[in-house]
Design a protein around this motif. Sequence first.
Motif, PDB file in Angstrom:
ATOM      1  N   ILE A   1       0.835  -1.196   0.000  1.00  0.00           N
ATOM      2  CA  ILE A   1       0.000   0.000   0.000  1.00  0.00           C
ATOM      3  C   ILE A   1       0.871   1.248   0.000  1.00  0.00           C
ATOM      4  O   ILE A   1       0.622   2.192  -0.748  1.00  0.00           O
ATOM      5  CB  ILE A   1      -0.953  -0.011   1.214  1.00  0.00           C
ATOM      6  CG1 ILE A   1      -1.942  -1.165   1.087  1.00  0.00           C
ATOM      7  CG2 ILE A   1      -1.693   1.313   1.319  1.00  0.00           C
ATOM      8  CD1 ILE A   1      -2.878  -1.313   2.255  1.00  0.00           C
TER       9      ILE A   1
ATOM     10  N   SER B   1      -5.651   1.035  -8.900  1.00  0.00           N
ATOM     11  CA  SER B   1      -4.502   0.169  -9.110  1.00  0.00           C
ATOM     12  C   SER B   1      -4.564  -1.078  -8.227  1.00  0.00           C
ATOM     13  O   SER B   1      -4.239  -2.178  -8.664  1.00  0.00           O
ATOM     14  CB  SER B   1      -3.233   0.956  -8.828  1.00  0.00           C
ATOM     15  OG  SER B   1      -2.158   0.098  -8.579  1.00  0.00           O
ATOM     16  N   LEU B   2      -5.002  -0.894  -7.009  1.00  0.00           N
ATOM     17  CA  LEU B   2      -5.036  -2.014  -6.075  1.00  0.00           C
ATOM     18  C   LEU B   2      -6.362  -2.764  -6.128  1.00  0.00           C
ATOM     19  O   LEU B   2      -6.526  -3.805  -5.494  1.00  0.00           O
ATOM     20  CB  LEU B   2      -4.801  -1.496  -4.651  1.00  0.00           C
ATOM     21  CG  LEU B   2      -3.426  -1.656  -4.033  1.00  0.00           C
ATOM     22  CD1 LEU B   2      -2.329  -1.696  -5.054  1.00  0.00           C
ATOM     23  CD2 LEU B   2      -3.156  -0.565  -3.016  1.00  0.00           C
ATOM     24  N   GLN B   3      -7.280  -2.225  -6.893  1.00  0.00           N
ATOM     25  CA  GLN B   3      -8.612  -2.824  -7.029  1.00  0.00           C
ATOM     26  C   GLN B   3      -9.211  -3.122  -5.666  1.00  0.00           C
ATOM     27  O   GLN B   3      -9.457  -4.268  -5.298  1.00  0.00           O
ATOM     28  CB  GLN B   3      -8.533  -4.098  -7.863  1.00  0.00           C
ATOM     29  CG  GLN B   3      -8.117  -3.846  -9.294  1.00  0.00           C
ATOM     30  CD  GLN B   3      -7.715  -5.123  -9.993  1.00  0.00           C
ATOM     31  OE1 GLN B   3      -8.461  -6.084  -9.986  1.00  0.00           O
ATOM     32  NE2 GLN B   3      -6.532  -5.129 -10.584  1.00  0.00           N
ATOM     33  N   ILE B   4      -9.411  -2.070  -4.949  1.00  0.00           N
ATOM     34  CA  ILE B   4      -9.872  -2.236  -3.580  1.00  0.00           C
ATOM     35  C   ILE B   4     -10.922  -1.183  -3.281  1.00  0.00           C
ATOM     36  O   ILE B   4     -10.944  -0.114  -3.895  1.00  0.00           O
ATOM     37  CB  ILE B   4      -8.651  -2.104  -2.622  1.00  0.00           C
ATOM     38  CG1 ILE B   4      -8.997  -2.543  -1.219  1.00  0.00           C
ATOM     39  CG2 ILE B   4      -8.121  -0.695  -2.630  1.00  0.00           C
ATOM     40  CD1 ILE B   4      -7.810  -2.476  -0.286  1.00  0.00           C
TER      41      ILE B   4
END
Lengths: 202, 202
Positions: free
Chosen positions: A157, A174-177
Motif C-alpha cells: 500500500i 490500481s489495487l482494485q480495492i
Amino acid sequence: MKAMAPHAVLLVDDDLDVLGANSRFLRAHDIDVLVADSAEAAFHRLAEHPIDVIVTDLRMPKCSGLEFAAQVRESRPLIPVVFFSGYAQLSDVVAAMKLGAVEFLEKPVEPDELLQVLHRLRQSYQGMLASPRQAFEGLHQGYSLKMRVLAYEKYLIESCLIEHEGNIAAVLDSLQINRRTLNDKMIRLGISRTALISREDE
Amino acid sequence: MKAMAPHAVLLVDDDLDVLGANSRFLRAHDIDVLVADSAEAAFHRLAEHPIDVIVTDLRMPKCSGLEFAAQVRESRPLIPVVFFSGYAQLSDVVAAMKLGAVEFLEKPVEPDELLQVLHRLRQSYQGMLASPRQAFEGLHQGYSLKMRVLAYEKYLIESCLIEHEGNIAAVLDSLQINRRTLNDKMIRLGISRTALISREDE
DNA sequence: CACCGGTAGGCAATTTTTTGCCTATTTCAT
DNA sequence: ATGAAATAGGCAAAAAATTGCCTACCGGTG
C-alpha cells in the motif's frame, strides 16, 4: 527530488577498471556507491554498511554472481539484485531471475542504463527504504504468518501510494480495492498518506 | 496416486510441425494437450477449456509470446507460463521472467526437458511462486492487492512447509497459526503438502 | 488386532473484515 | 461566497476468516 532515504549501491565486479568507471559515474550522479571486487569483500561491505541495492557481475572467479546472490538471500531475502554479464547463457539468466534478480544487463554496462535502473528501483522501493523494509527483513523469521503478511500488505500500500503521489483514487484503481477498505487498512497498518507524500517532495 | 488434478497443457506455436511433434510426445506421456497456432486460437482454447499450464513460443507472427502472456495474465494471473525461443534476446528473457515465466527453454525444445518441466509443475508449484521476489513484487503491477497478498502468503506457507519437510506441527509452531486455519488456507491457496514434500526428496 | 501419533475434514459459534450509505472536512476554482 | 471534487469517518449489514470440538483416516508398533 532529494534523497529522502539513503540509497546505497553495492557494486561487485572483479574487473577493477569497470568497477572504478561505474562507481565514479554513479557517484557523479548522487548515488552512494560501495565497491567490492569479490564475493568475500561484498559480504564484508554488506555486514558493515546499510546497502539498498546490489549490482553484481555474473561471472566472477571463485564465487559466481549466482552463488553470491543466493547466499545474500539468506540474510537479506528482499534486497534487490541487478546482474550483468557479457556472455550469459540463457539458463543463467533464467536462474538469476528465479533467484529474484530485478534486472539483468548486458556487459559492458551502459552507465546511463544502470543509472536508469537504479532510479527506477529507488522509486519503487521508497516505501520500504525507510522503515518497512527493515521491519520486513527483520521479520523474516520467528514472526507469525499474520505479521509477515500484514507487513507485506503495508509495504504494498505504501509503495502504491508513493507511486501515485498520494492520489487515493488512483491507488484504489490500481489495487482494485474498496475505498472504505483501504482507509480502514491504512488505519490498522499505521499508514499516513500525508506523511508519505510530504516525504516525497522534500 | 494418479493425477489428482487435471493437468491440461496449452501448447502455442505457429510452426505446425513443432506443434504436432510436441503434442504427440506429451500425449504419449499421459498429458492432456491442447494446441493453438496463434494467440487468437490460444485465447479461444483458454476460454473454452480448463487449462493448467501454457507453453508458448516467444516469437510468433502478429502477437508475440510476451504480448500474449501479458494478455493472459489479465484473466488468469496465476497460470504458469513456459516460454521457448530459438534466438531470444537477453532482454526478452528478462521480460518474460518478469512477466512471471516459470521456465524459459531454448528452441528446439527437448521433449524430455519439457516433460520434466511439466512434471515439476504438476507436482508442486501450480502457482507462480518460484522466488520471494516474485511474490514480493507481485510482478507487474495491475494485480489486485488481495491477489498479491495471497500470492505472498502462499509463498510463505510453501517455503515453511518445505523448510520443515512437510511436518505440519513444526509449521504451525513456526508460523504461529491455528491448525484448522492452516488447513483451510492451504486448500484456498491450492497448496498440496504431499506434492511439496515428494518434490523435495526427489 | 488394538492403539497411538500425526494429519485432515465437517460443522457451528465467534471474530474480523469488507462493503454500502450517509455525512463532514478540505481545497480549489468560479 | 458558492459549488464541485477529493478525502475521511460513523455505523450497521453482509461476507469471510478463524477457532474449537468432534470424528476419520493412515502407517507404524506393541
